[in-house]
Design an enzyme around this catalytic site. Structure first.
Site, PDB file in Angstrom:
ATOM      1  N   ASN A  12       0.843  -1.172   0.050  1.00  0.00           N
ATOM      2  CA  ASN A  12       0.104  -0.096  -0.050  1.00  0.00           C
ATOM      3  C   ASN A  12       0.752   1.235  -0.228  1.00  0.00           C
ATOM      4  O   ASN A  12       0.790   2.111  -0.803  1.00  0.00           O
ATOM      5  CB  ASN A  12      -0.719  -0.033   1.257  1.00  0.00           C
ATOM      6  CG  ASN A  12      -1.686  -1.248   1.502  1.00  0.00           C
ATOM      7  OD1 ASN A  12      -2.377  -1.731   0.650  1.00  0.00           O
ATOM      8  ND2 ASN A  12      -1.821  -1.924   2.576  1.00  0.00           N
ATOM      9  N   GLY A  13       1.713   1.495   1.102  1.00  0.00           N
ATOM     10  CA  GLY A  13       2.493   2.662   1.293  1.00  0.00           C
ATOM     11  C   GLY A  13       3.509   2.705   0.120  1.00  0.00           C
ATOM     12  O   GLY A  13       3.733   3.861  -0.289  1.00  0.00           O
ATOM     13  N   ALA A  36       8.049 -12.213  -3.948  1.00  0.00           N
ATOM     14  CA  ALA A  36       7.215 -12.975  -4.718  1.00  0.00           C
ATOM     15  C   ALA A  36       7.478 -12.488  -6.097  1.00  0.00           C
ATOM     16  O   ALA A  36       8.664 -12.295  -6.629  1.00  0.00           O
ATOM     17  CB  ALA A  36       5.672 -13.221  -4.258  1.00  0.00           C
ATOM     18  N   ASP A  37       6.255 -12.317  -6.943  1.00  0.00           N
ATOM     19  CA  ASP A  37       6.278 -11.836  -8.179  1.00  0.00           C
ATOM     20  C   ASP A  37       5.920 -10.577  -8.570  1.00  0.00           C
ATOM     21  O   ASP A  37       5.205 -10.196  -9.657  1.00  0.00           O
ATOM     22  CB  ASP A  37       5.365 -12.922  -9.278  1.00  0.00           C
ATOM     23  CG  ASP A  37       3.994 -12.985  -8.849  1.00  0.00           C
ATOM     24  OD1 ASP A  37       3.685 -12.078  -7.679  1.00  0.00           O
ATOM     25  OD2 ASP A  37       3.100 -13.464  -9.601  1.00  0.00           O
ATOM     26  N   GLN A 117      10.016   2.081  12.647  1.00  0.00           N
ATOM     27  CA  GLN A 117       9.682   1.030  13.627  1.00  0.00           C
ATOM     28  C   GLN A 117      10.881   0.753  14.571  1.00  0.00           C
ATOM     29  O   GLN A 117      12.309   1.134  13.994  1.00  0.00           O
ATOM     30  CB  GLN A 117       9.231  -0.380  12.988  1.00  0.00           C
ATOM     31  CG  GLN A 117       8.251  -0.347  12.049  1.00  0.00           C
ATOM     32  CD  GLN A 117       6.801  -0.010  12.832  1.00  0.00           C
ATOM     33  OE1 GLN A 117       6.644   0.601  13.507  1.00  0.00           O
ATOM     34  NE2 GLN A 117       5.930  -0.840  12.173  1.00  0.00           N
ATOM     35  N   CYS A 147      -3.973   4.190   3.731  1.00  0.00           N
ATOM     36  CA  CYS A 147      -4.047   3.858   2.305  1.00  0.00           C
ATOM     37  C   CYS A 147      -4.175   2.336   2.129  1.00  0.00           C
ATOM     38  O   CYS A 147      -3.911   1.526   3.064  1.00  0.00           O
ATOM     39  CB  CYS A 147      -2.701   4.524   1.685  1.00  0.00           C
ATOM     40  SG  CYS A 147      -1.109   3.694   2.339  1.00  0.00           S
ATOM     41  N   MET A 207       8.653   6.231  20.920  1.00  0.00           N
ATOM     42  CA  MET A 207       7.291   6.829  20.451  1.00  0.00           C
ATOM     43  C   MET A 207       6.604   6.099  19.528  1.00  0.00           C
ATOM     44  O   MET A 207       5.566   6.164  18.992  1.00  0.00           O
ATOM     45  CB  MET A 207       7.438   8.137  19.998  1.00  0.00           C
ATOM     46  CG  MET A 207       7.449   9.197  21.007  1.00  0.00           C
ATOM     47  SD  MET A 207       5.915   9.057  22.222  1.00  0.00           S
ATOM     48  CE  MET A 207       4.613   9.593  21.203  1.00  0.00           C
ATOM     49  N   HIS A 213      -0.495  -2.330  20.542  1.00  0.00           N
ATOM     50  CA  HIS A 213      -1.306  -3.870  20.177  1.00  0.00           C
ATOM     51  C   HIS A 213      -0.886  -4.683  21.383  1.00  0.00           C
ATOM     52  O   HIS A 213      -1.778  -5.172  21.766  1.00  0.00           O
ATOM     53  CB  HIS A 213      -0.853  -4.167  18.863  1.00  0.00           C
ATOM     54  CG  HIS A 213      -1.303  -3.011  17.732  1.00  0.00           C
ATOM     55  ND1 HIS A 213      -0.304  -2.661  16.732  1.00  0.00           N
ATOM     56  CD2 HIS A 213      -2.440  -2.486  17.512  1.00  0.00           C
ATOM     57  CE1 HIS A 213      -1.131  -1.892  15.981  1.00  0.00           C
ATOM     58  NE2 HIS A 213      -2.473  -1.706  16.375  1.00  0.00           N
ATOM     59  N   ARG A 326       0.467  -9.401  12.599  1.00  0.00           N
ATOM     60  CA  ARG A 326       1.668  -8.457  13.119  1.00  0.00           C
ATOM     61  C   ARG A 326       1.586  -7.609  14.215  1.00  0.00           C
ATOM     62  O   ARG A 326       2.542  -7.129  15.013  1.00  0.00           O
ATOM     63  CB  ARG A 326       2.019  -7.327  11.923  1.00  0.00           C
ATOM     64  CG  ARG A 326       0.671  -6.520  11.683  1.00  0.00           C
ATOM     65  CD  ARG A 326       0.890  -5.612  10.419  1.00  0.00           C
ATOM     66  NE  ARG A 326      -0.220  -4.858   9.857  1.00  0.00           N
ATOM     67  CZ  ARG A 326      -0.476  -3.781  10.471  1.00  0.00           C
ATOM     68  NH1 ARG A 326      -0.205  -3.451  11.563  1.00  0.00           N
ATOM     69  NH2 ARG A 326      -1.905  -3.332  10.158  1.00  0.00           N
TER      70      ARG A 326
HETATM   71  P1  NAD Z   1       1.749  -3.811   3.249  1.00  0.00           P
HETATM   72  O1  NAD Z   1       0.774  -4.574   4.221  1.00  0.00           O
HETATM   73  O2  NAD Z   1       0.900  -3.035   2.268  1.00  0.00           O
HETATM   74  O3  NAD Z   1       2.882  -4.513   3.099  1.00  0.00           O
HETATM   75  C1  NAD Z   1       2.814  -5.484   2.144  1.00  0.00           C
HETATM   76  C2  NAD Z   1       4.096  -5.521   1.209  1.00  0.00           C
HETATM   77  O4  NAD Z   1       5.367  -5.971   1.951  1.00  0.00           O
HETATM   78  C3  NAD Z   1       4.000  -6.503   0.243  1.00  0.00           C
HETATM   79  O5  NAD Z   1       3.328  -5.916  -1.011  1.00  0.00           O
HETATM   80  C4  NAD Z   1       5.433  -6.816  -0.099  1.00  0.00           C
HETATM   81  O6  NAD Z   1       6.091  -5.899  -1.043  1.00  0.00           O
HETATM   82  C5  NAD Z   1       6.133  -6.814   1.181  1.00  0.00           C
HETATM   83  N1  NAD Z   1       6.127  -8.115   1.946  1.00  0.00           N
HETATM   84  C6  NAD Z   1       5.238  -8.686   2.452  1.00  0.00           C
HETATM   85  N2  NAD Z   1       5.527  -9.944   2.907  1.00  0.00           N
HETATM   86  C7  NAD Z   1       6.723 -10.102   2.429  1.00  0.00           C
HETATM   87  C8  NAD Z   1       7.753 -11.119   2.746  1.00  0.00           C
HETATM   88  N3  NAD Z   1       7.487 -12.120   3.264  1.00  0.00           N
HETATM   89  N4  NAD Z   1       8.996 -10.827   2.341  1.00  0.00           N
HETATM   90  C9  NAD Z   1       9.429  -9.547   1.994  1.00  0.00           C
HETATM   91  N5  NAD Z   1       8.462  -8.746   1.543  1.00  0.00           N
HETATM   92  C10 NAD Z   1       7.291  -8.766   1.950  1.00  0.00           C
HETATM   93  O7  NAD Z   1       2.171  -2.490   4.133  1.00  0.00           O
HETATM   94  P2  NAD Z   1       1.751  -1.093   4.176  1.00  0.00           P
HETATM   95  O8  NAD Z   1       0.283  -0.985   4.469  1.00  0.00           O
HETATM   96  O9  NAD Z   1       2.516  -0.392   3.155  1.00  0.00           O
HETATM   97  O10 NAD Z   1       2.421  -0.552   5.562  1.00  0.00           O
HETATM   98  C11 NAD Z   1       3.977  -0.365   5.648  1.00  0.00           C
HETATM   99  C12 NAD Z   1       4.183  -0.138   7.000  1.00  0.00           C
HETATM  100  O11 NAD Z   1       3.319   1.146   7.611  1.00  0.00           O
HETATM  101  C13 NAD Z   1       3.757  -1.163   8.058  1.00  0.00           C
HETATM  102  O12 NAD Z   1       4.364  -1.389   9.054  1.00  0.00           O
HETATM  103  C14 NAD Z   1       2.334  -0.822   8.441  1.00  0.00           C
HETATM  104  O13 NAD Z   1       1.994  -1.331   9.771  1.00  0.00           O
HETATM  105  C15 NAD Z   1       2.444   0.671   8.547  1.00  0.00           C
HETATM  106  N6  NAD Z   1       1.128   1.198   8.590  1.00  0.00           N
HETATM  107  C16 NAD Z   1       0.360   1.119   7.391  1.00  0.00           C
HETATM  108  C17 NAD Z   1      -0.618   2.146   7.191  1.00  0.00           C
HETATM  109  C18 NAD Z   1      -1.749   1.954   6.239  1.00  0.00           C
HETATM  110  O14 NAD Z   1      -2.555   2.723   6.036  1.00  0.00           O
HETATM  111  N7  NAD Z   1      -1.504   0.799   5.228  1.00  0.00           N
HETATM  112  C19 NAD Z   1      -0.958   3.171   8.150  1.00  0.00           C
HETATM  113  C20 NAD Z   1      -0.111   3.089   9.163  1.00  0.00           C
HETATM  114  C21 NAD Z   1       1.096   2.603   9.576  1.00  0.00           C
END
Ligand code: NAD
Length: 406
Positions: A12-13, A36-37, A117, A147, A207, A213, A326
């Site tokens: 997402n990010g 992965a792919d 983190q 997002c 912080m 959690h 997580r």
């Molecule tokens: P996400 O859940 O979209 O991340 C998934 C991605 O991580 C995958 O697409 C892949 O690229 C990678 N990934 C997953 N498993 C993997 C593996 N086994 N090996 C290697 N790569 C792997 O994450 P996000 O939503 O972009 O969030 C990123 C961080 O920000 C996280 O720590 C999340 O907790 C934090 N966060 C997210 C949001 C949000 O709205 N999405 C908001 C606040 C904080």
């Protein structure tokens, strides 16, 4: 020439950052995703670009059409010539990207944890070796956006921007950058959120939102009778007094750690470390209806509407808690365990953290803590400072890095 920005990750990010950076005409935006792919799938669609759908506060919607210049799984193609590397994946995947970029990274590169983190810098220095001394690490306290991907490689939605977001710098003493880092980072992200320079990386670590959690999981499930539930309980809005006390206790210990560090290390400003209740009032002030205490603030926070505990459905309509999610798997080893490690170095006792970690490590089948000391055999699977050989408080603030560059 152009500023070259690399996004590591494909979630997402990562889509948001790669897309927002591409919009700037003087930025070359590349993506490295090794999971992965993902790279093949994203690259196959790259010619037509992708859409960021932005939901504004006033209810209007804006579509941004964007197109990174490269999406690859090959660090050899992605990394050379890069100025800024943003690591935008959950913490368990950070090490893989540090290892991938290490051979190709140039001097004077900025490495950004978005979000970092707890323990981001420890792990980065460990895996980049001497090269880290010629780089600067930036750690964000959270992701700038709420997002989610609508369609991989084609459409990502930004549901909201944070107003402000803290970031710390840890600069290698041999890193010679002329462009101001916080300003450049702000330019890459765009107008929102406003990036706030937090004085040091230990304040950002204490912080990190990973404190939220584990105490809630422990408070909810430590006295559970093991019988499946017929529905998924609310995570934040179902908070009870015991859970709020545990979270508040853990937060008190982080604040006490910050105060102890400030006393012991002259010149260090730890004022960014505030209690989680104050943090909620600052960050969610418009969303919370009852601000009388932490429990009520969380129960009445609109941002948390409907969010439930991580549960597995073992039979139709029968749910049990998922301790591999997580909230535990990441927020303990890359969250509260490094915080405990810092408290230990600061000489602060942490009965709440100890109680929470002791229960969580049992559920994770790990041993981090023995009694109240971080000497467990699985410390290697965490990002606690002790794992990397930092055994005195001064070790965190001396050596090859400047903690307070301006
Ligand atoms: P996400 O859940 O979209 O991340 C998934 C991605 O991580 C995958 O697409 C892949 O690229 C990678 N990934 C997953 N498993 C993997 C593996 N086994 N090996 C290697 N790569 C792997 O994450 P996000 O939503 O972009 O969030 C990123 C961080 O920000 C996280 O720590 C999340 O907790 C934090 N966060 C997210 C949001 C949000 O709205 N999405 C908001 C606040 C904080």
């Amino acid at each position: 020439g152009k500023l070259v920005v690399l996004t590591c990750g494909g979630g997402n990010g990562a889509h948001c950052l790669a897309g927002l950076a591409s919009v700037r005409p003087d930025i070359e935006s590349r993506v490295l995703t090794m999971y992965a792919d993902e790279a093949e799938r994203w690259a196959a669609n790259l010619d037509s670009g992708f859409i960021i759908t932005v939901h504004n506060d006033d209810g209007s919607i804006k579509s941004i059409k964007t197109k990174p210049s490269l999406v690859t799984k090959d660090p050899k193609k992605a990394v050379p010539g890069v100025d800024y590397i943003f690591i935008v994946v959950p913490a368990f995947a950070h090490a893989m990207y540090f290892e991938a970029i290490a051979p190709y990274i140039d001097d004077n590169t900025v490495i950004v944890g978005l979000p970092g983190q707890a323990g981001f810098e420890f792990e980065c220095v460990n895996l980049l070796g001497d090269k880290a001394k010629r780089c600067t690490m930036v750690t964000f306290e959270s992701l700038p956006w709420a997002c989610r991907l609508v369609e991989f490689g084609k459409n990502v939605e930004i549901l909201g921007f944070k107003d402000t977001l803290g970031a710390s710098l840890l600069k290698g003493k041999e890193c010679n950058l002329t462009k101001p880092i916080i300003e450049t980072t702000q330019y890459i992200l765009g107008e929102k959120p406003k990036v706030r320079h937090v004085q040091n990386y230990i304040a950002i670590t204490l912080m990190a939102k990973s404190i939220v959690h584990p105490p809630i999981m422990y408070g909810k499930w430590s006295q559970w009778d093991g019988k499946p539930l017929s529905e998924k309980p609310l995570f934040y809005q179902g908070l009870d007094e015991r859970q709020a006390e545990l979270l508040s206790g853990v937060s008190d210990e982080c604040v006490a750690t910050a105060k102890a560090i400030e006393k012991k290390v002259p010149g260090l400003d730890m004022s960014d470390v505030i209690h989680v209740f104050d943090w909620y009032l600052n960050y969610y002030s418009d969303q919370i209806t009852d601000k009388s205490n932490l429990m009520m603030a969380m129960r009445t926070n609109k941002a948390y509407d409907g969010l439930v505990h991580p549960m597995k459905e073992i039979e139709p309509g029968k749910y049990v808690p998922d301790f591999t999610y997580r909230y535990m798997a990441e927020d303990v080893p890359e969250g509260i365990v490094p915080m405990k490690g810092i408290a230990e170095l600061a000489g602060v006792s942490t009965p709440y953290l100890d109680e929470v970690i002791t229960w969580c490590q049992g559920k994770l089948n790990k041993e981090f803590l023995v009694g109240n000391k971080l000497t467990g055999k699985d410390l290697k699977d965490t990002r606690a400072p002790q794992k990397y050989g930092y055994n005195k408080l001064e070790d965190l603030f001396t050596g090859s890095f400047e903690v307070t560059p301006r």
